[in-house]
Write a protein that holds these residues in place. Structure first.
Motif, PDB file in Angstrom:
ATOM      1  N   THR A   1     -17.257 -16.715 -22.238  1.00 29.22           N
ATOM      2  CA  THR A   1     -17.668 -16.753 -23.755  1.00 29.22           C
ATOM      3  C   THR A   1     -16.488 -16.296 -24.421  1.00 29.22           C
ATOM      4  N   ARG A   2     -16.263 -16.407 -25.821  1.00 29.49           N
ATOM      5  CA  ARG A   2     -15.330 -16.014 -26.606  1.00 29.49           C
ATOM      6  C   ARG A   2     -15.509 -14.452 -26.643  1.00 29.49           C
ATOM      7  N   ARG A   3     -16.593 -13.816 -26.654  1.00 32.59           N
ATOM      8  CA  ARG A   3     -16.992 -12.387 -26.550  1.00 32.59           C
ATOM      9  C   ARG A   3     -16.395 -11.806 -25.313  1.00 32.59           C
ATOM     10  N   VAL A   4     -16.881 -12.336 -24.236  1.00 34.95           N
ATOM     11  CA  VAL A   4     -16.205 -11.770 -22.931  1.00 34.95           C
ATOM     12  C   VAL A   4     -14.611 -11.942 -22.959  1.00 34.95           C
ATOM     13  N   PHE A   5     -14.283 -13.005 -23.357  1.00 34.04           N
ATOM     14  CA  PHE A   5     -12.780 -13.064 -23.364  1.00 34.04           C
ATOM     15  C   PHE A   5     -12.057 -12.331 -24.086  1.00 34.04           C
ATOM     16  N   GLU A   6     -12.459 -11.681 -25.287  1.00 36.35           N
ATOM     17  CA  GLU A   6     -12.119 -10.719 -26.174  1.00 36.35           C
ATOM     18  C   GLU A   6     -12.117  -9.513 -25.568  1.00 36.35           C
ATOM     19  N   ASP A   7     -13.024  -9.245 -24.663  1.00 39.21           N
ATOM     20  CA  ASP A   7     -13.119  -8.126 -23.770  1.00 39.21           C
ATOM     21  C   ASP A   7     -12.144  -7.788 -22.789  1.00 39.21           C
ATOM     22  N   ILE A   8     -11.760  -8.987 -22.311  1.00 40.75           N
ATOM     23  CA  ILE A   8     -10.760  -9.158 -21.222  1.00 40.75           C
ATOM     24  C   ILE A   8      -9.437  -8.931 -21.472  1.00 40.75           C
ATOM     25  N   LEU A   9      -9.139  -9.325 -22.899  1.00 33.34           N
ATOM     26  CA  LEU A   9      -7.713  -9.242 -23.474  1.00 33.34           C
ATOM     27  C   LEU A   9      -7.513  -7.678 -23.750  1.00 33.34           C
ATOM     28  N   LYS A  10      -8.835  -6.810 -23.969  1.00 33.19           N
ATOM     29  CA  LYS A  10      -8.430  -5.570 -24.133  1.00 33.19           C
ATOM     30  C   LYS A  10      -8.432  -4.725 -22.935  1.00 33.19           C
ATOM     31  N   GLY A  11      -8.895  -5.187 -21.837  1.00 29.89           N
ATOM     32  CA  GLY A  11      -8.690  -4.568 -20.435  1.00 29.89           C
ATOM     33  C   GLY A  11      -7.301  -5.037 -19.799  1.00 29.89           C
ATOM     34  N   ASP A  12      -7.117  -4.442 -18.563  1.00 34.83           N
ATOM     35  CA  ASP A  12      -6.168  -4.729 -17.724  1.00 34.83           C
ATOM     36  C   ASP A  12      -6.638  -5.894 -16.737  1.00 34.83           C
ATOM     37  N   TYR A  13      -6.222  -7.012 -17.076  1.00 34.69           N
ATOM     38  CA  TYR A  13      -6.662  -8.204 -16.074  1.00 34.69           C
ATOM     39  C   TYR A  13      -5.666  -9.257 -15.945  1.00 34.69           C
ATOM     40  N   ILE A  14      -5.669 -10.033 -14.741  1.00 31.46           N
ATOM     41  CA  ILE A  14      -4.558 -10.948 -14.336  1.00 31.46           C
ATOM     42  C   ILE A  14      -5.455 -12.111 -14.383  1.00 31.46           C
ATOM     43  N   ALA A  15      -4.825 -13.413 -14.847  1.00 35.54           N
ATOM     44  CA  ALA A  15      -5.554 -14.742 -14.737  1.00 35.54           C
ATOM     45  C   ALA A  15      -4.617 -15.635 -13.432  1.00 35.54           C
ATOM     46  N   GLN A  16      -5.634 -16.105 -12.532  1.00 37.29           N
ATOM     47  CA  GLN A  16      -4.978 -16.839 -11.502  1.00 37.29           C
ATOM     48  C   GLN A  16      -5.339 -18.163 -11.776  1.00 37.29           C
ATOM     49  N   ASN A  17      -4.772 -19.404 -11.262  1.00 34.99           N
ATOM     50  CA  ASN A  17      -5.384 -20.567 -11.242  1.00 34.99           C
ATOM     51  C   ASN A  17      -6.241 -20.723 -10.427  1.00 34.99           C
ATOM     52  N   PHE A  18      -7.439 -21.313 -10.754  1.00 29.64           N
ATOM     53  CA  PHE A  18      -8.598 -21.689  -9.971  1.00 29.64           C
ATOM     54  C   PHE A  18      -8.488 -22.385  -8.746  1.00 29.64           C
ATOM     55  N   VAL A  19      -9.011 -22.025  -7.596  1.00 25.27           N
ATOM     56  CA  VAL A  19      -8.846 -22.511  -6.364  1.00 25.27           C
ATOM     57  C   VAL A  19     -10.422 -22.804  -5.917  1.00 25.27           C
ATOM     58  N   PRO A  20     -10.918 -23.617  -5.653  1.00 29.62           N
ATOM     59  CA  PRO A  20     -12.277 -23.848  -5.190  1.00 29.62           C
ATOM     60  C   PRO A  20     -12.437 -23.455  -4.047  1.00 29.62           C
ATOM     61  N   ALA A  21     -13.477 -22.556  -3.701  1.00 27.26           N
ATOM     62  CA  ALA A  21     -13.876 -21.978  -2.195  1.00 27.26           C
ATOM     63  C   ALA A  21     -13.978 -23.237  -1.363  1.00 27.26           C
ATOM     64  N   GLY A  22     -13.732 -23.048  -0.233  1.00 29.80           N
ATOM     65  CA  GLY A  22     -14.101 -23.996   1.044  1.00 29.80           C
ATOM     66  C   GLY A  22     -15.545 -23.941   1.519  1.00 29.80           C
ATOM     67  N   GLU A  23     -16.221 -24.909   1.790  1.00 28.92           N
ATOM     68  CA  GLU A  23     -17.749 -25.098   2.185  1.00 28.92           C
ATOM     69  C   GLU A  23     -17.884 -25.454   3.586  1.00 28.92           C
ATOM     70  N   ARG A  24     -18.798 -24.659   4.127  1.00 26.44           N
ATOM     71  CA  ARG A  24     -19.366 -25.538   5.461  1.00 26.44           C
ATOM     72  C   ARG A  24     -20.601 -25.678   5.401  1.00 26.44           C
ATOM     73  N   THR A  25     -21.072 -26.684   6.375  1.00 27.05           N
ATOM     74  CA  THR A  25     -22.472 -27.055   6.558  1.00 27.05           C
ATOM     75  C   THR A  25     -22.973 -26.257   7.514  1.00 27.05           C
ATOM     76  N   LEU A  26     -24.052 -25.542   7.185  1.00 19.95           N
ATOM     77  CA  LEU A  26     -25.111 -24.906   8.142  1.00 19.95           C
ATOM     78  C   LEU A  26     -26.456 -25.101   8.453  1.00 19.95           C
ATOM     79  N   ARG A  27     -27.050 -24.614   9.501  1.00 16.89           N
ATOM     80  CA  ARG A  27     -28.320 -24.588   9.616  1.00 16.89           C
ATOM     81  C   ARG A  27     -29.157 -23.456   9.459  1.00 16.89           C
ATOM     82  N   ILE A  28     -29.866 -23.198   8.307  1.00 16.75           N
ATOM     83  CA  ILE A  28     -30.611 -21.933   7.997  1.00 16.75           C
ATOM     84  C   ILE A  28     -32.186 -22.071   8.079  1.00 16.75           C
ATOM     85  N   ASP A  29     -32.659 -21.318   8.946  1.00 19.61           N
ATOM     86  CA  ASP A  29     -34.169 -21.475   9.305  1.00 19.61           C
ATOM     87  C   ASP A  29     -34.617 -23.059   9.377  1.00 19.61           C
TER      88      ASP A  29
END
Length: 262
Positions: free
Chosen positions: A187-215
């Motif tokens: 949101t714009r409000r959170v973005f304004e907070d980020i600008l006031k803090g010490d942040y980095i911005a990274q190119n987004f890389v989607p997480a890998g996924e695995r198929t599992l059997r759970i219960d």
């Protein structure tokens, strides 16, 4: 593990072995990894090193000696996430460390050199890597592994906002995925907070996924791989399995998982 503690002890100018070591974290018994603290305590005590598990408020630094429960502490296994030891209740440990009155591992200097996320700005810059003397193969590995990273500043606000859907924002000294934001959900409000803090911005890389059997049910979970190292040597490869924006221990069927090399 014992060899690593011994190396840290010697690297910070000591000889022999520590007589009394403290494993320190805020309210340690409430920590998810408290059983790990107990295991470390048992291993160290089996080698003759008295080991206590403490909250930092139990530490006192007077006349050049760090003590807890009335007895000196020679070494601290630091599990705090206040990496610079800036919080008021970490003052005794900070002063003892700065006066070289106690061996602290890991310590603020190590974090600044090895774990501050601003380092990723350099590690993702191809020209810097080559100026450091890396060969093409070494630089190529880092270019593939480290997403392009930049420091967030108010001067770049409009560019960052317009490109936010392709970015992921992280605090430079954060931990445990706290304070991180995927740009497309910002949101714009959170973005304004980020600008006031010490942040980095990274190119987004989607997480890998695995198929599992759970219960008994087949489903998918996100996976990332963690390499645990010391002094340039690989100690352990492990996976974190999770759902959601960031890794967590709340996901059903999630947590740590072994990694098999084939």
């Amino acid at each position: 593990m014992l060899a690593m503690f011994h190396q840290e002890w010697q690297r910070q100018g000591r000889d022999s072995v520590p007589a009394r070591l403290a494993i320190v974290d805020d309210d340690p018994q409430s920590q998810f990894m408290f059983p790990e603290f107990r295991l470390a305590q048992q291993m160290l005590e089996a080698r003759g090193i008295e080991t206590v598990i403490l909250d930092p408020s139990e530490l006192d630094y007077t006349n050049g000696v760090l003590t807890a429960r009335g007895r000196p502490i020679d070494m601290v296994y630091n599990r705090l996430v206040d990496f610079a030891l800036e919080a008021p209740n970490h003052r005794a440990l900070r002063h003892a460390y700065l006066d070289n009155a106690v061996v602290v591992t890991p310590n603020p200097r190590v974090h600044a050199l090895m774990a501050d996320k601003r380092n990723l700005i350099l590690l993702s810059d191809a020209r810097t890597l080559r100026e450091w003397g890396l060969n093409e193969t070494e630089a190529g590995y880092l270019e593939k592994a480290v997403p392009d990273t930049r420091l967030v500043s108010a001067e770049d606000a409009e560019t960052l906002w317009s490109n936010r859907r392709r970015l992921f924002f992280k605090p430079v000294a954060g931990h445990g995925s706290k304070g991180v934001y995927r740009g497309e959900k910002l949101t714009r409000r959170v973005f304004e907070d980020i600008l006031k803090g010490d942040y980095i911005a990274q190119n987004f890389v989607p997480a890998g996924e695995r198929t599992l059997r759970i219960d008994g049910e087949v489903t998918t979970r996100k996976v990332d791989i963690r390499l645990y190292t010391y002094a340039g040597q690989l100690l352990l490869a492990a996976a974190r399995v999770y759902q959601g924006q960031a890794t967590n221990f709340r996901t059903s069927g999630g947590g740590f998982a072994p990694v098999f090399q084939v």
